[in-house]
Write a protein that holds these residues in place. Structure first.
Motif, PDB file in Angstrom:
ATOM      1  N   GLY A  22      -0.654 -23.529 -41.985  1.00 45.00           N
ATOM      2  CA  GLY A  22      -1.215 -23.652 -43.330  1.00 45.00           C
ATOM      3  C   GLY A  22      -2.501 -24.441 -43.334  1.00 45.00           C
ATOM      4  O   GLY A  22      -2.786 -25.218 -44.244  1.00 45.00           O
ATOM      5  N   ALA A  23      -3.315 -24.243 -42.299  1.00 46.01           N
ATOM      6  CA  ALA A  23      -4.496 -25.077 -42.076  1.00 46.01           C
ATOM      7  C   ALA A  23      -5.668 -24.787 -43.007  1.00 46.01           C
ATOM      8  O   ALA A  23      -6.636 -25.541 -43.016  1.00 46.01           O
ATOM      9  N   THR A  24      -5.589 -23.742 -43.797  1.00 49.61           N
ATOM     10  CA  THR A  24      -6.756 -23.381 -44.610  1.00 49.61           C
ATOM     11  C   THR A  24      -6.816 -24.099 -45.947  1.00 49.61           C
ATOM     12  O   THR A  24      -7.786 -23.936 -46.687  1.00 49.61           O
ATOM     13  N   GLY A  25      -5.828 -24.893 -46.271  1.00 51.79           N
ATOM     14  CA  GLY A  25      -5.888 -25.600 -47.549  1.00 51.79           C
ATOM     15  C   GLY A  25      -4.885 -26.728 -47.637  1.00 51.79           C
ATOM     16  O   GLY A  25      -3.972 -26.845 -46.806  1.00 51.79           O
ATOM     17  N   GLY A  26      -5.063 -27.564 -48.628  1.00 54.49           N
ATOM     18  CA  GLY A  26      -4.114 -28.628 -48.930  1.00 54.49           C
ATOM     19  C   GLY A  26      -3.868 -29.572 -47.777  1.00 54.49           C
ATOM     20  O   GLY A  26      -4.789 -29.992 -47.067  1.00 54.49           O
ATOM     21  N   LEU A  27      -2.588 -29.905 -47.587  1.00 53.49           N
ATOM     22  CA  LEU A  27      -2.206 -30.860 -46.546  1.00 53.49           C
ATOM     23  C   LEU A  27      -2.549 -30.370 -45.147  1.00 53.49           C
ATOM     24  O   LEU A  27      -2.933 -31.163 -44.283  1.00 53.49           O
TER      25      LEU A  27
ATOM     26  N   LYS B 119     -10.255 -35.993 -31.986  1.00 56.34           N
ATOM     27  CA  LYS B 119     -10.549 -35.125 -30.835  1.00 56.34           C
ATOM     28  C   LYS B 119      -9.308 -34.472 -30.232  1.00 56.34           C
ATOM     29  O   LYS B 119      -9.202 -34.277 -29.025  1.00 56.34           O
ATOM     30  N   ALA B 120      -8.349 -34.114 -31.091  1.00 55.21           N
ATOM     31  CA  ALA B 120      -7.183 -33.362 -30.630  1.00 55.21           C
ATOM     32  C   ALA B 120      -7.596 -31.915 -30.363  1.00 55.21           C
ATOM     33  O   ALA B 120      -8.579 -31.428 -30.919  1.00 55.21           O
ATOM     34  N   ASN B 121      -6.863 -31.236 -29.509  1.00 56.59           N
ATOM     35  CA  ASN B 121      -7.031 -29.798 -29.315  1.00 56.59           C
ATOM     36  C   ASN B 121      -6.243 -29.126 -30.426  1.00 56.59           C
ATOM     37  O   ASN B 121      -5.021 -29.294 -30.512  1.00 56.59           O
ATOM     38  N   LEU B 122      -6.916 -28.390 -31.282  1.00 55.97           N
ATOM     39  CA  LEU B 122      -6.270 -27.839 -32.466  1.00 55.97           C
ATOM     40  C   LEU B 122      -5.933 -26.360 -32.321  1.00 55.97           C
ATOM     41  O   LEU B 122      -6.768 -25.562 -31.896  1.00 55.97           O
ATOM     42  N   PHE B 123      -4.724 -26.019 -32.705  1.00 53.33           N
ATOM     43  CA  PHE B 123      -4.266 -24.647 -32.804  1.00 53.33           C
ATOM     44  C   PHE B 123      -3.929 -24.444 -34.276  1.00 53.33           C
ATOM     45  O   PHE B 123      -2.929 -24.974 -34.767  1.00 53.33           O
ATOM     46  N   LEU B 124      -4.792 -23.733 -34.979  1.00 52.46           N
ATOM     47  CA  LEU B 124      -4.684 -23.606 -36.426  1.00 52.46           C
ATOM     48  C   LEU B 124      -4.164 -22.229 -36.810  1.00 52.46           C
ATOM     49  O   LEU B 124      -4.620 -21.221 -36.266  1.00 52.46           O
ATOM     50  N   THR B 125      -3.222 -22.198 -37.753  1.00 56.20           N
ATOM     51  CA  THR B 125      -2.748 -20.933 -38.288  1.00 56.20           C
ATOM     52  C   THR B 125      -2.858 -20.958 -39.805  1.00 56.20           C
ATOM     53  O   THR B 125      -2.846 -22.014 -40.428  1.00 56.20           O
ATOM     54  N   GLY B 126      -2.990 -19.787 -40.355  1.00 58.94           N
ATOM     55  CA  GLY B 126      -3.061 -19.600 -41.798  1.00 58.94           C
ATOM     56  C   GLY B 126      -3.101 -18.109 -42.058  1.00 58.94           C
ATOM     57  O   GLY B 126      -3.284 -17.314 -41.140  1.00 58.94           O
ATOM     58  N   THR B 127      -2.945 -17.736 -43.301  1.00 58.31           N
ATOM     59  CA  THR B 127      -2.904 -16.312 -43.621  1.00 58.31           C
ATOM     60  C   THR B 127      -4.286 -15.720 -43.893  1.00 58.31           C
ATOM     61  O   THR B 127      -4.443 -14.509 -43.902  1.00 58.31           O
ATOM     62  N   ASN B 128      -5.291 -16.577 -44.072  1.00 58.46           N
ATOM     63  CA  ASN B 128      -6.627 -16.104 -44.420  1.00 58.46           C
ATOM     64  C   ASN B 128      -7.566 -16.301 -43.225  1.00 58.46           C
ATOM     65  O   ASN B 128      -8.013 -17.418 -42.940  1.00 58.46           O
ATOM     66  N   LYS B 129      -7.873 -15.205 -42.544  1.00 55.09           N
ATOM     67  CA  LYS B 129      -8.701 -15.266 -41.333  1.00 55.09           C
ATOM     68  C   LYS B 129     -10.098 -15.824 -41.613  1.00 55.09           C
ATOM     69  O   LYS B 129     -10.621 -16.619 -40.839  1.00 55.09           O
ATOM     70  N   ALA B 130     -10.702 -15.424 -42.731  1.00 57.25           N
ATOM     71  CA  ALA B 130     -12.051 -15.898 -43.068  1.00 57.25           C
ATOM     72  C   ALA B 130     -12.057 -17.415 -43.281  1.00 57.25           C
ATOM     73  O   ALA B 130     -12.956 -18.111 -42.799  1.00 57.25           O
ATOM     74  N   LYS B 131     -11.056 -17.942 -43.982  1.00 60.04           N
ATOM     75  CA  LYS B 131     -10.981 -19.382 -44.205  1.00 60.04           C
ATOM     76  C   LYS B 131     -10.740 -20.142 -42.901  1.00 60.04           C
ATOM     77  O   LYS B 131     -11.248 -21.237 -42.711  1.00 60.04           O
ATOM     78  N   LEU B 132      -9.962 -19.544 -42.003  1.00 61.19           N
ATOM     79  CA  LEU B 132      -9.751 -20.176 -40.699  1.00 61.19           C
ATOM     80  C   LEU B 132     -11.069 -20.291 -39.937  1.00 61.19           C
ATOM     81  O   LEU B 132     -11.352 -21.330 -39.333  1.00 61.19           O
ATOM     82  N   GLN B 133     -11.867 -19.231 -39.964  1.00 60.06           N
ATOM     83  CA  GLN B 133     -13.151 -19.259 -39.271  1.00 60.06           C
ATOM     84  C   GLN B 133     -14.102 -20.271 -39.908  1.00 60.06           C
ATOM     85  O   GLN B 133     -14.849 -20.952 -39.200  1.00 60.06           O
ATOM     86  N   GLU B 134     -14.072 -20.381 -41.235  1.00 62.07           N
ATOM     87  CA  GLU B 134     -14.890 -21.383 -41.924  1.00 62.07           C
ATOM     88  C   GLU B 134     -14.461 -22.790 -41.520  1.00 62.07           C
ATOM     89  O   GLU B 134     -15.308 -23.660 -41.270  1.00 62.07           O
ATOM     90  N   LEU B 135     -13.158 -23.027 -41.460  1.00 62.58           N
ATOM     91  CA  LEU B 135     -12.654 -24.341 -41.065  1.00 62.58           C
ATOM     92  C   LEU B 135     -13.039 -24.653 -39.624  1.00 62.58           C
ATOM     93  O   LEU B 135     -13.454 -25.773 -39.314  1.00 62.58           O
ATOM     94  N   LYS B 136     -12.927 -23.668 -38.758  1.00 64.13           N
ATOM     95  CA  LYS B 136     -13.308 -23.858 -37.354  1.00 64.13           C
ATOM     96  C   LYS B 136     -14.782 -24.253 -37.253  1.00 64.13           C
ATOM     97  O   LYS B 136     -15.138 -25.180 -36.516  1.00 64.13           O
ATOM     98  N   ALA B 137     -15.645 -23.581 -38.011  1.00 61.29           N
ATOM     99  CA  ALA B 137     -17.074 -23.902 -38.006  1.00 61.29           C
ATOM    100  C   ALA B 137     -17.328 -25.297 -38.569  1.00 61.29           C
ATOM    101  O   ALA B 137     -18.163 -26.046 -38.042  1.00 61.29           O
ATOM    102  N   GLU B 138     -16.616 -25.663 -39.623  1.00 65.34           N
ATOM    103  CA  GLU B 138     -16.768 -26.996 -40.220  1.00 65.34           C
ATOM    104  C   GLU B 138     -16.361 -28.087 -39.232  1.00 65.34           C
ATOM    105  O   GLU B 138     -17.051 -29.093 -39.080  1.00 65.34           O
ATOM    106  N   ILE B 139     -15.254 -27.871 -38.540  1.00 63.53           N
ATOM    107  CA  ILE B 139     -14.798 -28.849 -37.557  1.00 63.53           C
ATOM    108  C   ILE B 139     -15.791 -28.941 -36.406  1.00 63.53           C
ATOM    109  O   ILE B 139     -16.129 -30.041 -35.956  1.00 63.53           O
ATOM    110  N   ALA B 140     -16.291 -27.812 -35.933  1.00 62.93           N
ATOM    111  CA  ALA B 140     -17.264 -27.802 -34.836  1.00 62.93           C
ATOM    112  C   ALA B 140     -18.531 -28.570 -35.211  1.00 62.93           C
ATOM    113  O   ALA B 140     -19.105 -29.278 -34.387  1.00 62.93           O
ATOM    114  N   ALA B 141     -18.959 -28.446 -36.470  1.00 58.45           N
ATOM    115  CA  ALA B 141     -20.178 -29.125 -36.919  1.00 58.45           C
ATOM    116  C   ALA B 141     -19.970 -30.633 -37.066  1.00 58.45           C
ATOM    117  O   ALA B 141     -20.879 -31.409 -36.784  1.00 58.45           O
ATOM    118  N   LYS B 142     -18.789 -31.035 -37.488  1.00 60.76           N
ATOM    119  CA  LYS B 142     -18.535 -32.456 -37.761  1.00 60.76           C
ATOM    120  C   LYS B 142     -17.950 -33.227 -36.585  1.00 60.76           C
ATOM    121  O   LYS B 142     -18.118 -34.438 -36.487  1.00 60.76           O
TER     122      LYS B 142
END
Length: 82
Positions: free
Chosen positions: A15-20, A32-55
């Motif tokens: 449930g990585a694309t929103g809330g908790l 700096k943990a190695n993250l394995f993220l799941t969620g039902t919205n592929k586009a939001k997952l990619q946005e989150l991945k890009a946000e994490i990579a930038a920050k």
């Protein structure tokens, strides 16, 4: 909490694309943990991945769009018998 407690540790966040789930993913990325993220919205997952990579440089992020509620589990009768 120690800043390096989760450094290079593998962390699965559902449930990585929103809330908790998103908040937890960002906190783990900060450490700096190695993250394995799941969620039902592929586009939001990619946005989150890009946000994490930038920050949070140096944080490894892997994403998989999936609904973990759809996974088969034990039958109710098996659970009650245990």
């Amino acid at each position: 909490m120690k800043r390096d407690l989760f450094k290079n540790k593998n962390s699965l966040v559902t449930g990585a694309t929103g809330g908790l789930g998103k908040h937890l993913a960002m906190q783990l990325a900060r450490q700096k943990a190695n993250l394995f993220l799941t969620g039902t919205n592929k586009a939001k997952l990619q946005e989150l991945k890009a946000e994490i990579a930038a920050k949070h440089r140096g944080c490894k992020v892997f994403c998989e769009a999936a609904d973990l509620n759809d996974l088969p589990g034990p039958d109710r009768e098996q659970v009650e018998a245990a």
